[in-house]
Design a protein around this motif. Structure first.
Motif, PDB file in Angstrom:
ATOM      1  N   PHE A 160      20.180  -1.880 -43.076  1.00 47.70           N
ATOM      2  CA  PHE A 160      19.885  -1.736 -44.422  1.00 47.70           C
ATOM      3  C   PHE A 160      20.029  -0.364 -44.763  1.00 47.70           C
ATOM      4  CE2 PHE A 160      17.265  -5.238 -42.694  1.00 47.70           C
ATOM      5  CZ  PHE A 160      17.916  -6.321 -43.266  1.00 47.70           C
ATOM      6  N   ASP A 161      20.232  -0.115 -46.221  1.00 48.00           N
ATOM      7  CA  ASP A 161      20.255   1.213 -46.771  1.00 48.00           C
ATOM      8  C   ASP A 161      18.812   1.519 -47.534  1.00 48.00           C
ATOM      9  OD1 ASP A 161      20.002  -0.097 -49.301  1.00 48.00           O
ATOM     10  OD2 ASP A 161      21.939   0.110 -49.962  1.00 48.00           O
ATOM     11  N   GLU A 162      18.998   2.676 -47.776  1.00 49.32           N
ATOM     12  CA  GLU A 162      17.696   3.494 -48.415  1.00 49.32           C
ATOM     13  C   GLU A 162      17.046   2.539 -49.273  1.00 49.32           C
ATOM     14  OE1 GLU A 162      20.511   4.910 -47.906  1.00 49.32           O
ATOM     15  OE2 GLU A 162      20.209   6.314 -46.655  1.00 49.32           O
ATOM     16  N   GLN A 163      17.685   1.694 -50.182  1.00 51.34           N
ATOM     17  CA  GLN A 163      17.063   0.928 -51.003  1.00 51.34           C
ATOM     18  C   GLN A 163      16.730  -0.417 -50.568  1.00 51.34           C
ATOM     19  OE1 GLN A 163      19.996   2.773 -52.082  1.00 51.34           O
ATOM     20  NE2 GLN A 163      18.193   4.160 -52.673  1.00 51.34           N
ATOM     21  N   GLY A 164      17.038  -0.772 -49.063  1.00 53.43           N
ATOM     22  CA  GLY A 164      16.510  -1.865 -48.685  1.00 53.43           C
ATOM     23  C   GLY A 164      17.799  -2.981 -48.866  1.00 53.43           C
ATOM     24  N   ARG A 165      19.080  -2.636 -49.210  1.00 48.69           N
ATOM     25  CA  ARG A 165      19.963  -3.678 -49.293  1.00 48.69           C
ATOM     26  C   ARG A 165      20.624  -3.820 -48.110  1.00 48.69           C
ATOM     27  NH1 ARG A 165      22.103  -0.656 -54.550  1.00 48.69           N
ATOM     28  NH2 ARG A 165      22.379   1.235 -52.987  1.00 48.69           N
ATOM     29  N   PHE A 166      21.429  -4.642 -47.909  1.00 54.80           N
ATOM     30  CA  PHE A 166      22.093  -5.203 -46.512  1.00 54.80           C
ATOM     31  C   PHE A 166      23.400  -4.345 -46.810  1.00 54.80           C
ATOM     32  CE2 PHE A 166      25.340  -7.751 -44.225  1.00 54.80           C
ATOM     33  CZ  PHE A 166      24.357  -7.827 -42.962  1.00 54.80           C
ATOM     34  N   SER A 167      23.507  -3.414 -45.774  1.00 58.84           N
ATOM     35  CA  SER A 167      24.571  -2.588 -45.821  1.00 58.84           C
ATOM     36  C   SER A 167      24.770  -1.885 -44.333  1.00 58.84           C
ATOM     37  CB  SER A 167      24.368  -1.417 -46.734  1.00 58.84           C
ATOM     38  OG  SER A 167      25.539  -0.720 -46.606  1.00 58.84           O
ATOM     39  N   PRO A 168      25.334  -2.801 -43.332  1.00 60.21           N
ATOM     40  CA  PRO A 168      25.324  -2.437 -41.888  1.00 60.21           C
ATOM     41  C   PRO A 168      26.466  -1.241 -41.674  1.00 60.21           C
ATOM     42  CG  PRO A 168      26.329  -4.641 -42.131  1.00 60.21           C
ATOM     43  CD  PRO A 168      25.812  -4.125 -43.613  1.00 60.21           C
ATOM     44  N   GLU A 169      26.017  -0.361 -40.922  1.00 60.25           N
ATOM     45  CA  GLU A 169      26.956   0.535 -40.384  1.00 60.25           C
ATOM     46  C   GLU A 169      26.935   0.454 -38.859  1.00 60.25           C
ATOM     47  OE1 GLU A 169      25.624   4.302 -41.828  1.00 60.25           O
ATOM     48  OE2 GLU A 169      25.971   4.058 -43.841  1.00 60.25           O
ATOM     49  N   PHE A 170      28.319   0.957 -38.157  1.00 53.85           N
ATOM     50  CA  PHE A 170      28.501   0.586 -36.815  1.00 53.85           C
ATOM     51  C   PHE A 170      28.910   1.910 -36.016  1.00 53.85           C
ATOM     52  CE2 PHE A 170      28.995  -3.222 -39.186  1.00 53.85           C
ATOM     53  CZ  PHE A 170      28.330  -4.137 -38.485  1.00 53.85           C
ATOM     54  N   ASP A 171      28.680   1.925 -34.928  1.00 53.54           N
ATOM     55  CA  ASP A 171      29.219   3.114 -33.960  1.00 53.54           C
ATOM     56  C   ASP A 171      30.422   2.567 -33.246  1.00 53.54           C
ATOM     57  OD1 ASP A 171      29.998   5.052 -32.364  1.00 53.54           O
ATOM     58  OD2 ASP A 171      27.981   5.409 -31.711  1.00 53.54           O
ATOM     59  N   ARG A 172      31.477   2.134 -33.753  1.00 56.16           N
ATOM     60  CA  ARG A 172      32.419   1.500 -33.046  1.00 56.16           C
ATOM     61  C   ARG A 172      33.088   2.439 -31.630  1.00 56.16           C
ATOM     62  NH1 ARG A 172      33.578  -2.743 -36.103  1.00 56.16           N
ATOM     63  NH2 ARG A 172      33.116  -2.500 -38.344  1.00 56.16           N
TER      64      ARG A 172
END
Length: 655
Positions: free
Chosen positions: A397-409
């Motif tokens: 989740f981002d700073e606003q709590g929205r679903f926004s996944p990030e990955f270390d590929r």
């Protein structure tokens, strides 16, 4: 009260405060007075307790086993140690007096009887019957027999209408029957609960799907003046990944639907469940049952973890994914692994006490969990799945709590798999709607409704439950059905929906005999479960209390209905109440040191002035309710009777 800027921040308590500070009552979507029925259990008044539990809730027996229990998350006892076991106590009561008991109380008789000592609303059964006019000639169609449909049909029948429930499947219950494994919710309980509707005159039409050919226009042509759509969200979501079309990649909802209809599905020996919700966990636990039936032991189930971090997570009891994964284990998998994007703390089930306890049970059953990993590719050989490659998820989740996944590929891992179950969300199947119906839908694929009235964009049609809102708790979905019933009743009778007016009953408890149960503040929470070597097949994992244990658990309730009430006219400011309080809930302070709102300050200034009568500066009696354990020592200690213990209960009148 709280300290701020050198002053004590405090506020006067309006009548609504006393209701909202019974947190279990306020948290329940249908406003079950859970605390009161728990107190009745503690006193041994079991039949009255059942009536309080059943009055607002048409699916009380079902909720006693499968409710997400928001009441327990709100319970004030949980801020001290662990919440009161409200849901298991409801099950204890329904097994004594509910439709599944040997001597059930009739649903019509229970509905007609008022709750003598419990708080009620205009949606409680006895209140609905009081709102009932002459026998109604109106016909109402309810589409779907899940929790929303059952609740709506139940309340409409109490309001006097002729109700027909249309169910596509051969058995009633919707996802209660076809989505929840039997070892969590026995089918007999569903059948007995649904049977109560028949006793109220509801017609149940099974194996009668609503389709584009036999749709809303056909229902209206058949004389149904109002329609409630309770179609649920029985359609699983797909995962757009390379390899997602391989054989062996199955939507968890479809998997559970087939298992609960009695079909056998070959899973192989390694199952990966992708998802972090309740559907994933139930499937994993069922897989364990097959292992036990084959003579294995939970320690022999392959835990697919390698790093010390993941081993710690697995052993900590991450009971987080759901119904699909359990069924997988029961049908022959040897290694079942639940993989989620979320970290342990972020997972949906971890946000509730029920979820955390289920995680502990699941960990006991040998299921492995991998948090913070996202699927990158589903691997295959010969057209069938052989494994899944995952990448590390660094943020969901981002700073606003929205679903926004990030990955270390750069960080990957691969799990072998014979079957992959996708538990990544559900959506309703609305193919039965046609443009002529005039039903608007939402961007996420649900039915668009007025959030207050649940009315759709079509005249005479309402909708609720998971078909109109994101999937929620059983009791939240049931509340939609109850709310829709009152709106439909108002529509058919051409009158406004009943507006509730809040009333209060106050009972002063005799100080001389007031006491809480011995050691009520020391008793721990206890849930009865069968030993792990007996968790096979459809055997229920959670067991009901014996009466003695139920009463001990009920005595843990802190009785939030009861408050120490202060009468300043009798107070001599001796301070004994503050001295005796074990949790320092009471204190006196000069009024000049108390920060009040403008409204409260104005109220205080209207009071007679002690200084004008020759007294000293005004003092304030300050009470920190959140710390109070209702021991009553303040009232017992008071030499003048300035403090009394008083019980508040509330009821709504329809005006």
């Amino acid at each position: 009260m709280a300290e701020r800027s050198g002053k004590i921040k405090a506020q006067a308590r309006p009548l609504s405060w006393f209701r909202e500070n019974v947190p279990c009552l306020w948290a329940c979507p249908v406003k079950t007075d859970a605390g009161r029925y728990v107190q009745m259990v503690a006193e041994g008044r079991l039949e009255e307790a059942y009536r309080i539990a059943r009055a607002p809730n048409p699916i009380a027996s079902i909720c006693g086993r499968a409710c997400g229990a928001p009441c327990e998350d709100a319970c004030r006892r949980g801020k001290i140690d662990k919440a009161v076991a409200i849901r298991p106590l409801k099950r204890f009561l329904t097994e004594r007096f509910g439709p599944e008991s040997f001597t059930p109380l009739g649903s019509a008789e229970v509905a007609a009887s008022p709750c003598a000592s419990g708080s009620t609303t205009v949606g409680h059964s006895s209140a609905l019957i009081r709102q009932r006019a002459l026998a109604s000639p109106h016909k109402v169609a309810v589409v779907g027999s899940g929790p929303a449909g059952l609740a709506c049909a139940h309340d409409l029948a109490l309001l006097g209408h002729r109700v027909s429930v249309f169910e596509a499947m051969p058995e009633p219950g919707g996802m209660l029957r076809y989505g929840i494994p039997e070892y969590r919710l026995p089918r007999e309980v569903i059948e007995r609960q649904v049977g109560e509707l028949g006793a109220l005159g509801v017609e149940l039409r099974l194996s009668t799907p609503i389709t584009a050919e036999f749709g809303l226009r056909a229902l209206k042509a058949a004389g149904f003046e109002a329609i409630f759509l309770a179609v649920g969200a029985g359609q699983g979501r797909s995962l757009r990944l390379p390899g997602s079309d391989l054989d062996g990649v199955v939507k968890a909802v479809d998997f559970l639907l087939n298992v609960n209809r009695g079909y056998r599905i070959h899973l192989g020996r390694k199952v990966v469940v992708i998802g972090g919700g309740l559907v994933a966990l139930d499937a994993a636990r069922t897989a364990v049952r097959e292992m036990l039936e084959r003579g294995g032991h939970p320690s022999e189930i392959g835990a697919v973890v390698s790093s010390e971090e993941d081993e710690a997570v697995a052993s900590s009891g991450m009971r987080l994914a759901l119904d699909a994964a359990r069924e997988a284990r029961r049908l022959g998998a040897i290694a079942v692994t639940v993989v989620s994007l979320e970290s342990l703390e972020e997972m949906p089930a971890m946000k509730s006490l029920q979820g955390r306890e289920e995680m502990e049970i699941t960990a006991e059953e040998g299921i492995a969990f991998l948090p913070s990993w996202g699927p990158e590719e589903i691997l295959g050989q010969g057209g069938r799945v052989s494994g899944v490659r995952f990448v590390r998820c660094t943020r969901v989740f981002d700073e606003q709590g929205r679903f926004s996944p990030e990955f270390d590929r750069a960080v990957t891992r691969t799990l072998q798999a014979d079957t992959v179950l996708l538990a990544i969300g559900q959506s309703p199947d609305l193919k039965f709607l046609s443009p002529e119906d005039g039903i608007e839908t939402t961007p996420w694929g649900g039915i668009k409704v007025d959030p207050e009235t649940l009315a759709t964009s079509a005249e005479g049609v309402w909708a609720g439950g998971d078909g109109a809102f994101p999937p929620g708790l059983l009791i939240s979905v049931a509340e939609h059905g109850k709310r829709a019933a009152r709106q439909i009743d108002a529509y058919l009778r051409r009158r406004p929906a009943a507006a509730p007016k809040l009333r209060v009953r106050i009972e002063e408890l005799p100080t001389a005999t007031y006491e809480m149960p011995p050691d009520y503040d020391k008793e721990g929470r206890f849930i009865s479960v069968v030993p792990i070597d007996r968790r096979t097949g459809i055997t229920e994992v959670e067991q009901s209390y014996e009466e003695e244990e139920a009463r001990r658990q009920a005595k843990r309730c802190l009785a939030c209905h009861v408050h120490p009430i202060y009468n300043s006219d009798l107070c001599v400011l001796c301070g004994r109440c503050a001295d005796v309080c074990p949790h320092y809930c009471i204190r006196f302070a000069p009024l000049s040191q108390v920060e009040l709102s403008a409204e409260d300050r104005e109220r205080v200034e209207r009071l007679p002035s002690a200084e004008a009568a020759g007294g000293g500066p005004r003092s304030a009696f300050l009470y920190a309710e959140e710390k109070c354990i209702r021991c009553g020592l303040c009232a017992i200690r008071c030499p003048t009777g300035a403090i009394t213990m008083e019980r508040f209960s509330f009821y709504e009148e329809a005006v």
